[in-house]
Design a protein around this motif. Structure first.
Motif, PDB file in Angstrom:
ATOM      1  N   TYR A  19      14.356 -58.763  77.692  1.00  0.00           N
ATOM      2  CA  TYR A  19      15.439 -58.277  76.474  1.00  0.00           C
ATOM      3  C   TYR A  19      16.140 -60.122  77.138  1.00  0.00           C
ATOM      4  CZ  TYR A  19      14.190 -53.707  75.925  1.00  0.00           C
ATOM      5  OH  TYR A  19      13.756 -51.936  76.193  1.00  0.00           O
ATOM      6  N   GLN A  26      20.065 -61.617  75.218  1.00  0.00           N
ATOM      7  CA  GLN A  26      21.288 -61.044  74.439  1.00  0.00           C
ATOM      8  C   GLN A  26      22.329 -62.009  74.468  1.00  0.00           C
ATOM      9  OE1 GLN A  26      23.610 -58.309  77.457  1.00  0.00           O
ATOM     10  NE2 GLN A  26      24.363 -57.916  75.667  1.00  0.00           N
ATOM     11  N   GLY A  37      28.531 -60.929  72.162  1.00  0.00           N
ATOM     12  CA  GLY A  37      28.860 -60.536  71.733  1.00  0.00           C
ATOM     13  C   GLY A  37      27.940 -59.248  70.512  1.00  0.00           C
ATOM     14  N   GLN A  38      26.982 -59.045  71.149  1.00  0.00           N
ATOM     15  CA  GLN A  38      25.263 -59.179  70.443  1.00  0.00           C
ATOM     16  C   GLN A  38      24.595 -57.730  71.576  1.00  0.00           C
ATOM     17  OE1 GLN A  38      25.024 -59.211  67.453  1.00  0.00           O
ATOM     18  NE2 GLN A  38      26.550 -60.359  67.406  1.00  0.00           N
ATOM     19  N   GLY A  39      23.561 -56.462  70.894  1.00  0.00           N
ATOM     20  CA  GLY A  39      23.262 -55.888  71.683  1.00  0.00           C
ATOM     21  C   GLY A  39      21.842 -56.930  72.206  1.00  0.00           C
ATOM     22  N   PRO A  40      21.240 -56.039  73.448  1.00  0.00           N
ATOM     23  CA  PRO A  40      19.637 -56.501  73.875  1.00  0.00           C
ATOM     24  C   PRO A  40      18.968 -56.877  73.173  1.00  0.00           C
ATOM     25  CG  PRO A  40      21.365 -55.728  76.200  1.00  0.00           C
ATOM     26  CD  PRO A  40      21.918 -55.142  74.395  1.00  0.00           C
ATOM     27  N   LEU A  78      17.898 -60.389  80.486  1.00  0.00           N
ATOM     28  CA  LEU A  78      18.101 -59.177  80.933  1.00  0.00           C
ATOM     29  C   LEU A  78      16.789 -58.944  81.721  1.00  0.00           C
ATOM     30  CD1 LEU A  78      20.700 -57.873  78.303  1.00  0.00           C
ATOM     31  CD2 LEU A  78      20.913 -58.120  81.237  1.00  0.00           C
TER      32      LEU A  78
END
Lengths: 110, 113
Positions: free
Chosen positions: B35, B37, B40-43, B91
């Protein structure tokens, strides 16, 4: 397209002040809804998986619930160590990837 | 090991340089995910392996991104000719065959200057 929206973006609470975080979703077919906790500089840490509407799971001060449109993460009498970003993600039928929301940054003030 | 291990933890690359990011999944975990990321964002999903087979690479943003898992264990994410927009935390996550619960590593923070 699968969508996950979390609210609020940020939440500040006094220690002991209970509240709820919201995760609303629009998906083609839900296989599971996941809650993760993420501390600064770390990877997401798994908390819960919910599979069907009406399901609830608890862990210490946290309780997750699921309806057909949204999930709530209830935090009861939070402590400063509960401060983190809480991420919601969905898994749908037909693939194996998680679709995440942008998270709620929770701060618990002593 | 006890958890998913990623290396390096931090990488600074000059624009145009190639980079390779490594992931050691939890022993015995069949599924492996990458992933990306942004701050400030989601993966966001990049790619998925089951054993050595790359079953989904629909999230790779361009042909500069390449991932492999030749022996079904360690995986490498390679980014060629890095650009500033590649700056993010990468990630890695792994899970057992019979579980949907993915366990994440600490990530590699890539900064392209």
């Amino acid at each position: 397209e699968d969508q996950v929206t979390q609210s609020p973006e940020a939440l500040r609470l006094q220690e002991g002040e209970s509240s709820s975080l919201n995760c609303s979703y629009t998906v083609s077919g839900l296989r599971g809804l996941f809650w993760y906790r993420q501390d600064p500089g770390k990877g997401p840490e798994f908390l819960f998986t919910l599979y069907s509407a009406g399901e609830e799971k608890e862990k210490e001060r946290l309780k997750a619930t699921l309806t057909k449109k949204e999930s709530f993460l209830h935090i009861t009498a939070p402590k400063p160590e509960d401060s983190a970003t809480y991420l919601c993600a969905v898994l749908v039928f037909g693939n194996e990837k998680l679709t995440f929301g942008t998270g709620t940054r929770l701060t618990i003030i002593p | 090991g006890a958890g998913v291990s990623q290396s390096p933890r931090y990488k600074v690359a000059k624009r145009g340089q190639d980079v390779a990011l490594r992931c050691d999944p939890i022993s015995g975990h069949v599924s492996l995910f990458w992933y990306q990321q942004a701050l400030g964002q989601g993966p966001e999903f990049l790619t998925y392996f089951q054993n050595e087979a790359q079953l989904d690479k629909s999230g790779l943003p361009s042909d500069r991104f390449f991932a492999e898992r030749p022996e079904g264990s360690v995986s490498t994410l390679k980014i060629q000719r890095t650009q500033q927009e590649d700056s993010a935390v990468y990630l890695c996550a792994s899970s057992r065959r019979d579980s949907r619960e993915a366990f994440f590593g600490q990530g590699t923070r890539l900064t392209v200057v």
